[in-house]
Design an enzyme around this catalytic site. Sequence first.
Site, PDB file in Angstrom:
ATOM      1  N   GLU A  45       0.839  -1.186   0.000  1.00 26.51           N
ATOM      2  CA  GLU A  45       0.000   0.000   0.000  1.00 26.51           C
ATOM      3  C   GLU A  45       0.879   1.242   0.000  1.00 26.51           C
ATOM      4  O   GLU A  45       2.063   1.177   0.378  1.00 26.51           O
ATOM      5  CB  GLU A  45      -0.933   0.018   1.210  1.00 26.51           C
ATOM      6  CG  GLU A  45      -0.221   0.185   2.544  1.00 26.51           C
ATOM      7  CD  GLU A  45      -1.187   0.173   3.721  1.00 26.51           C
ATOM      8  OE1 GLU A  45      -2.362  -0.167   3.531  1.00 26.51           O
ATOM      9  OE2 GLU A  45      -0.742   0.491   4.836  1.00 26.51           O
ATOM     10  N   ARG A  92     -10.005  -7.496  17.947  1.00 26.09           N
ATOM     11  CA  ARG A  92      -9.551  -7.910  19.277  1.00 26.09           C
ATOM     12  C   ARG A  92      -9.289  -6.664  20.112  1.00 26.09           C
ATOM     13  O   ARG A  92      -9.329  -5.540  19.604  1.00 26.09           O
ATOM     14  CB  ARG A  92      -8.246  -8.702  19.160  1.00 26.09           C
ATOM     15  CG  ARG A  92      -7.177  -7.938  18.378  1.00 26.09           C
ATOM     16  CD  ARG A  92      -5.879  -8.699  18.288  1.00 26.09           C
ATOM     17  NE  ARG A  92      -4.937  -8.087  17.359  1.00 26.09           N
ATOM     18  CZ  ARG A  92      -4.137  -7.069  17.627  1.00 26.09           C
ATOM     19  NH1 ARG A  92      -4.171  -6.516  18.832  1.00 26.09           N
ATOM     20  NH2 ARG A  92      -3.300  -6.591  16.719  1.00 26.09           N
TER      21      ARG A  92
END
Length: 615
Positions: free
Chosen positions: A185, A276
């Site tokens: 990216e 998480r």
Amino acid sequence: MITSVLVANRGEIACRVFRTCREAGVRTVAVHSDADAGALHTRVADTAVRLPGSSPVDTYLRADLMVKAAVAAGADAVHPGYGFLSENADFARAVLDAGLVWIGPPPEAIEAMASKTRAKQLMGLTALASEEVTQADLPVLVKAAAGGGGRGMRVVRRLAELGPALEGARAEAASAFGDGEVFVEPYVENGRHVEVQILADTHGTVWALGTRDCSLQRRHQKVIEEAPAPGLPEPLAEELRALAVRAARAVSYVGAGTVEFLVADGRPHFLEMNTRLQVEHAVTEAVFGLDLVAEQIRVAEGAALAPEPPPARGHAVEARLYAEDPAADWTPQTGVLHRLSVPEGVRLDTGYGDGDDIGVHYDPMLAKAVAHAPTRAEAIRRLAGALERTVLHGPVTNRDLLVRSLRHPEFTSARMDTGFYGRHLGDLTAPAADPYAPLAAALADARTRSPFGGWRNVPSQPQTKRYAVGGEEVEVAYTHGRSGLMAEGVHVVHATESLVVLESDGLRRRYEIARYGDRVHVNGETLTALPRFPAPQAQHAPGSLLAPMPGTVVKLAPGLVTGSSVEAGEPLVWLEAMKMQHVISAPATGTVTAVRVTEGQQVQVGALLAVVQDA
């Protein structure tokens, strides 16, 4: 109702979840590799289960072993912690298939967001194909599709670096997460790393719990975090919260999670959603007065969240204490942690107790310290002061770096970004030794060896002691006199084996001393006592490549043999330690005259790896 929880993790993570479970009256089950048999998380749990396996890391990546351990211990629920299997959808399914409660998001949500490439697609974004990267795309970031914590990440500034970066990132990701998928990216330089904590229930309510700034990073791993992110215009903060809720709703999310962004030029760039809890969740807990682990358990039991989260109050700052040497390229450190104690008023989450060994198999984070106060300035001051007064006896750590970072004007004025350490590391790690610390160490040692002061009724020659301090050798002198220990230019007010008080120029200084072998801790400074008559030491040939830390040789450069020609800076040996890969490169252009290691070999710090003769 959940009555017993197995935490499928280790260290600080497991200890933090266990703390909430104990407060709630829930029994706890720890799991451990052989390397962790005596670790703190096994000692504080009600039950500990050994995970069979030869690799200290791979055992924590075995979903089948975790489920078997939960069933054997009689647990009725599993908390994944953060790291290892926490973002593994197959593990979540295995827990549910075993009839256990999964304290985490649905497997489908994990699957959708655990891969950063799929997460970008859900947010309407696309990653670059590695084979399509051109000069115009640089710089780019190679990033692991699974996991986090800075592992499996490489910045590429030249096209020639792309291939090795892809290979290195894949190997590191496979080792850390069991998944070698990576993607590319655009690399946003000097942006701010801002994230939003979310919490969602099974009844359709999604909370966006403010923002956190995690811009101070080394090797793409966070070092200092705070909540709320300072200096964000409210419209931008609102946009970030809305994007986080949108990401959660896109996958019907349940439980706690984090949506991460880079903010540059006033615009948010979506990075990923971590399905998480994260290490830095403690600053959000402090600001909102919540226990996010307790909320996770309540959500897993089917409880509904209130329509709106509680109001935020004050500011919180967290610093991660690592066993590493920032001045030596952040090299991880090992050894015994003799003592760790922080002043009252600061929260300390740790997976170590006094006397525990810091090994090579896991992340080098020792603890995280969190301070909360009505304002940002007060929270920063409180945390910096507490860290400065922390008693920390053991391997080299980043404690001094943390204190200096918290007091740096760029940080205190909230002008920091992810390039902070790239700009300031040299200044932040410059030696600032107390000139009287070696003398205090010598006087304490003299008192230990001669409790009655060693005074004689005849003039005596000065006694000398040598210490290594910050890479330099220092020699100090003192004498035994009628009134006790004396040193030139300093009045010795008090001297025992653990406390020395010196007065100079009207200023009285107090030094607390602790000695472990040849390592001497004087207040917050670490010295190494040197022998009076140094023994001859083995000399390494010029151009020797020495292991900077204990670890495993995971790769040698192709064709690396005696007689090979190499270029300066060319990677030659890859070492893996504490779940990170470290590349040892040729110090100069020349010829390889010796290769002393093979792939898979375990080496100790200072071991000779290879020799390159300068052309």
